[in-house]
Every structure is written in structure tokens, then in C-alpha cells.
Design an enzyme around this catalytic site. Structure first.
Site, PDB file in Angstrom:
ATOM      1  N   HIS A 269       0.831  -1.206   0.000  1.00 46.28           N
ATOM      2  CA  HIS A 269       0.000   0.000   0.000  1.00 46.28           C
ATOM      3  C   HIS A 269       0.872   1.265   0.000  1.00 46.28           C
ATOM      4  CE1 HIS A 269      -3.680   2.341   1.138  1.00 46.28           C
ATOM      5  NE2 HIS A 269      -2.757   3.148   1.645  1.00 46.28           N
ATOM      6  N   GLU A 270       1.737   1.369   0.997  1.00 39.77           N
ATOM      7  CA  GLU A 270       2.573   2.573   1.099  1.00 39.77           C
ATOM      8  C   GLU A 270       3.551   2.626  -0.078  1.00 39.77           C
ATOM      9  OE1 GLU A 270       1.427   4.638   3.083  1.00 39.77           O
ATOM     10  OE2 GLU A 270       0.285   3.329   4.416  1.00 39.77           O
ATOM     11  N   HIS A 273       1.850   4.377  -2.863  1.00 38.26           N
ATOM     12  CA  HIS A 273       1.924   5.836  -2.688  1.00 38.26           C
ATOM     13  C   HIS A 273       3.307   6.341  -3.129  1.00 38.26           C
ATOM     14  CE1 HIS A 273      -1.793   6.695  -0.621  1.00 38.26           C
ATOM     15  NE2 HIS A 273      -1.563   5.858   0.360  1.00 38.26           N
ATOM     16  N   GLU A 299      -4.674   7.539  -3.138  1.00 34.20           N
ATOM     17  CA  GLU A 299      -5.166   6.252  -2.614  1.00 34.20           C
ATOM     18  C   GLU A 299      -5.455   5.261  -3.733  1.00 34.20           C
ATOM     19  OE1 GLU A 299      -5.008   5.105   0.357  1.00 34.20           O
ATOM     20  OE2 GLU A 299      -4.317   7.008   1.157  1.00 34.20           O
TER      21      GLU A 299
HETATM   22 ZN    ZN Z   1      -2.925   5.247   1.853  1.00 30.02          ZN
END
Ligand code: ZN
Length: 505
Positions: A269-270, A273, A299
Site C-alpha cells: 500500500h505505502e 503511494h 489512494e
Molecule cells: Zn494510503
């Protein structure tokens, strides 16, 4: 370009770089606070952050800035500028007009308060101490309400906050999109619950040594194309990514010894980003355009990597044997198919960041509705635990046994980030819509993943999204990539297809 314009533009850009330097310093101090800074220094540190933030704020609203903006936005002058410069000016203008309305003293007070509250929140969450935290949260909400007055109400009071994170998004649109999405997700959830083919996921909750988890997470980040020479991964209570500049985009994760998937999916997830910010065009560095265009688009990139790639069958066809080898005995007898089904098990759970792709959206809708109640209907902070618990009961059929697992679970409110949560679901919706186009333009999409060739995917996303940073708005991006506006049906279609197959109905 007239010489006068050239000179003024250079001076303006110099000021913008100065502001950006403060931004970077403040971001780094925040990162440090949350990745192991000594506790006893936290209070003084919060003041330092508040001080620097205020200096940045003063520059953003300075007469010098006002003068440049007025000069450069004059049509005769603006005609001589390129598109990027015009976007930088527009962005500074928005910031200028928004911040000019807040008295500098108020801003500093707010900045110190939220920096301090984020530290206090960590303890409050751990001790399930809502009562101790409540005065700080109430103060943050009061100040936010005051800021809304300064900024001016657009549509509803809550619209003013939404606009900070997702330009052009409104409560009216979100109400529509969420109600359409909920209308399709609730029956899907019921069908899943009724299925006789429930995946078993107990084997995920054995003890998995932290060192091994860390190694595997770093391996996956490398596979995604995360550039370790332009970033690093550390630990924090709540995982996050922070972009100081495209050459320094840091991420954090949080290890749970008895759950092998928590840190792994948070790295994906990160990492998503971070890929976004690491791949912004170099010519945007040092400008306010060197960041993601909105929280929703941000996101979409994290959740695309975490879920649509990281929780796909193709992904585990390639990486499951690596995972097995990393951990020794724990997963030796678990088949890939069972692992794939386990990481996609749908469960009515308490914690948003560990929720499956489907119920995740219900966690967001709950927060969205509560925030709307706070700002549009005057819901008191004191009543939050009660309202929170009631909504969890209503939407997910479970009530948190304590506030640490309930209303205190997220960091956002302690930082004053009201209006942010909707971005997560917007991200899911954007991601599904973007992937739908990617599959058409990259027909080997699944094969690439199954081969562990993730770089063509990163390159496609760089070409369509990453490189533009904030120089295109969310709606411009989505329209340019997919040929239509935000459409929640893509997410619902994707989830239906995926879960029908997993749950066999
Ligand atoms: Zn996030």
C-alpha cells in the site's frame, strides 16, 4: 517573454522554492516524530514544527507572494507563460486565498495542537483512553469549525473540508456515489456470507518472525520498482508514506507477529503511494506540483498495488513459493490457492486498515457519515464513541469492545484530517476504473504479474498518472485515462467478479 516577466517569474519561483524547503523540513520532522523520536522531546518538537509551519504559512500569504500572484495572473502576462508555470501560479493562488483568511496566530496554535495530539493519540489508542483524548479532539474540531467560517462555507460546511483533499468533489456527489456503491455491495456481502465456501485463514495467524516479515516486504517493494536510493522503510504505529521530494519518498510499516499479511499488504500500500511520488517528472521538483494531485488519486495508487495486484491470483502464482521459502515451516502445507483465498476472505471486522476490499468501503462510509454529522449537524465529540459503536453494529454487525479498537483506531482526526477518509473509497473506485483501461491497453497485464514483471505496469502508470504530479486535476486525469468521469460501477463489477469466483456462487 518580456524581460520584466522573466525577472518576476524567477523571483516568484525562488520564493516557491523557499516555501518548499520549509515544507520538506516540516515533513521530515513529522516523519521523525512518528518513527522513534524520543518521547520526552515530543512536546518541544511539536513547538518546533508549529514554528516552522508558521514561517511557511507566512511566506505563502506574504505581500511578496500576493504581489507576484497579481502580476503573473494578469492575462497579458499569463499568456507568455507555459502550462506548468500557470499551474504553479494557480496552486499558489489557491493556497494564498485559503490561508490568507486564517490569522497567523490561529494557524500556529492549530499546528502545535495537532502535532501534539498525534503523539497523545498513540497512547490514547493503546490505553483505549477516549476520555483523556477527548479534550484535544474537541479543541481540534472547534478550531476546524472556526476555520470553515474563515474559509467560507461552500455547499455545506463539510464540503469545505472535502475540497481540501479532493478538489471538485462535493457532499452531494459523494452521497450519490456512496449510495450507489452501497446499493451494490450490501447484496454482494450477503451472498458472500451465505456461501458455503468460506475460505479458511487460520494459518495466517501463526507466529511469523519480524525479521523474515521485514525481508519479504523489502523484496516485494524491490519487485514493484520502489527505488531504495530514493526512499527507505521504517516502523511506526500507523503505516504512512511521506514524500519530501521525488528523490526522498519514505514509507513505514507495522509488524504484527501473529499475522503475516498485515505488514506485507501495508508495504504494498505505502509502496504504491511512494511509486507515485518517486516518479513525478523531475521538472516539477521544488514546486508545489511535485506531489500527488489529490488524496483520492493517491489512494487509488496505493490500493491498486495493495489489492488489485497484491491480492490477485496472478500475483501469488508468482510469489507464493518465495513467501513459503521465507518462513520455513509455517506455510509448507498450505496450498497457493488456499493462501489466495485466505487473503481475500471477507469478514465483518473492527479495524479499517485490516479490512478486506469489500467491507473496507463500509468502514469508510461510516467515517464519512460521522464526519458529516460532526460538521453539518453539530454532533459533539463526547458522543463519538457511542455513535461509532452504533454504526459498526448497524453496518457490520459488530460493536468494538473498547475505543482503541473503535473510535480511536485511526490517526487522521488527531492530525485534524477531517474530510480525508472519503479519499480511500474514491481511491478504490478510481483504481478499478483505471485498471479496467489498463487491461485494454496492456493486454498482457495478468501475464506480467504472473511472471513477476511488474515494471511495465509501473511504467504504464508513470506515463498516465505519476509523471504529472499535481499538474493535472483528478477529474482531468480520470477523463484522459478512461474517457469518462468517476463511475463506481467499475469497483462493484470488479468485486463481484472476484468474489463470485472465490466464494463460488
Ligand atoms: Zn494510503
Amino acid at each position: 517573454m518580456d524581460n520584466d516577466v522573466k525577472v518576476k517569474l524567477e523571483q516568484f519561483k525562488e520564493l516557491v522554492r523557499k516555501i518548499r524547503s520549509y515544507y520538506e523540513a516540516v515533513a521530515l520532522l513529522h516523519w521523525d516524530l512518528r518513527t522513534g523520536a524520543p518521547r520526552k522531546g515530543a512536546e518541544v518538537r511539536s513547538e518546533t514544527i508549529g514554528m516552522l509551519d508558521t514561517e511557511m504559512f507566512k511566506l505563502q500569504i506574504s505581500d511578496e507572494m500576493g504581489g507576484y500572484l497579481e502580476y503573473l495572473s494578469n492575462p497579458n502576462v499569463a499568456d507568455q507563460l507555459d502550462d506548468i508555470d500557470r499551474r504553479i501560479i494557480l496552486d499558489c493562488q489557491k493556497e494564498y486565498e485559503r490561508n490568507k483568511k486564517i490569522p497567523a496566530k490561529k494557524f500556529q496554535e492549530y499546528s502545535v495542537l495537532t502535532a501534539h495530539a498525534q503523539t497523545l493519540w498513540e497512547d490514547a489508542k493503546e490505553n483505549s483512553d477516549f476520555e483523556g483524548f477527548e479534550p484535544y479532539l474537541s479543541k481540534i474540531v472547534d478550531m476546524k469549525q472556526e476555520f470553515i467560517e474563515y474559509w467560507g462555507v461552500k455547499g455545506t460546511r463539510y464540503d469545505t473540508l472535502i475540497d481540501m483533499y479532493e478538489p471538485d468533489m462535493t457532499v452531494e456527489k459523494l452521497d450519490q456515489v456512496f449510495s450507489k456503491l452501497r446499493g451494490r455491495l450490501v447484496p454482494l456481502l450477503e451472498a458472500i456470507k451465505a456461501s458455503r465456501n468460506q475460505p479458511d485463514n487460520e494459518f495466517l495467524n501463526q507466529i511469523f518472525e519480524k525479521e523474515q516479515q521485514e525481508k519479504f516486504g523489502l523484496f516485494i517493494l524491490e519487485q514493484m520498482g520502489y527505488d531504495f536510493e530514493a526512499g527507505r522503510q521504517d516502523e511506526s504505529v500507523h503505516p504512512f508514506a511521506t514524500g519530501l521530494n521525488p528523490g526522498d519518498v519514505r514509507i513505514t510499516t507495522h509488524y504484527l507477529l501473529d499475522d503475516v499479511t498485515s505488514a506485507l499488504f501495508s508495504s504494498l500500500h505505502e509502496g504504491g503511494h511512494a511509486l507515485y511520488e518517486q516518479n513525478i517528472d523531475a521538472n516539477l521538483a521544488g514546486t508545489p506540483l511535485a506531489e500527488g494531485t489529490s488524496m483520492g488519486i493517491h489512494e487509488s495508487q496505493s490500493r491498486l498495488w495493495e489489492n488489485m495486484i497484491g491480492r490477485s491470483r496472478s500475483f501469488w502464482e508468482r510469489y507464493y513459493s518465495d513467501l513459503q521459502q521465507h518462513f520455513g515451516p509455517q506455510l509448507q502445507d498450505v496450498k497457493m490457492e488456499d493462501f489466495y483465498r485466505a487473503v481475500n476472505r471477507v469478514e465483518n471486522s473492527l479495524i479499517r486498515i485490516e479490512a478486506d476490499e469489500l467491507t473496507y468501503n463500509l468502514h469508510i462510509i461510516i467515517r464519512y457519515e460521522i464526519e458529516k454529522m460532526i460538521f453539518n449537524e453539530g454532533l459533539s465529540v463526547k458522543d463519538l464513541p457511542q455513535v461509532w459503536n452504533a454504526k459498526y453494529e448497524e453496518y457490520l454487525g459488530i460493536a468494538p469492545p473498547n475505543d482503541g479498537l473503535g473510535v480511536l483506531q485511526d490517526v487522521h482526526w488527531s492530525g485534524g484530517d477531517f474530510g480525508y477518509f472519503a479519499s480511500y473509497s474514491l481511491g478504490n473506485m478510481y483504481a478499478a476504473q483505471i485498471i479496467n483501461t489498463m487491461r485494454k491497453e496492456l493486454p498482457q497485464f495478468e501475464q506480467y504479474i504472473a511472471n513477476g514483471e511488474l515494471l511495465p505496469i509501473k511504467e504504464w502508470l508513470t506515463d498516465k498518472i505519476y509523471r504529472y504530479g499535481k499538474s493535472r486535476t483528478p477529474s482531468e486525469l480520470i477523463l484522459a485515462i478512461t474517457g469518462e468521469d468517476l463511475n463506481p460501477d467499475y469497483l462493484a463489477d470488479y468485486l463481484e467478479e472476484k468474489y463470485k469466483e472465490i466464494y463460488k456462487f
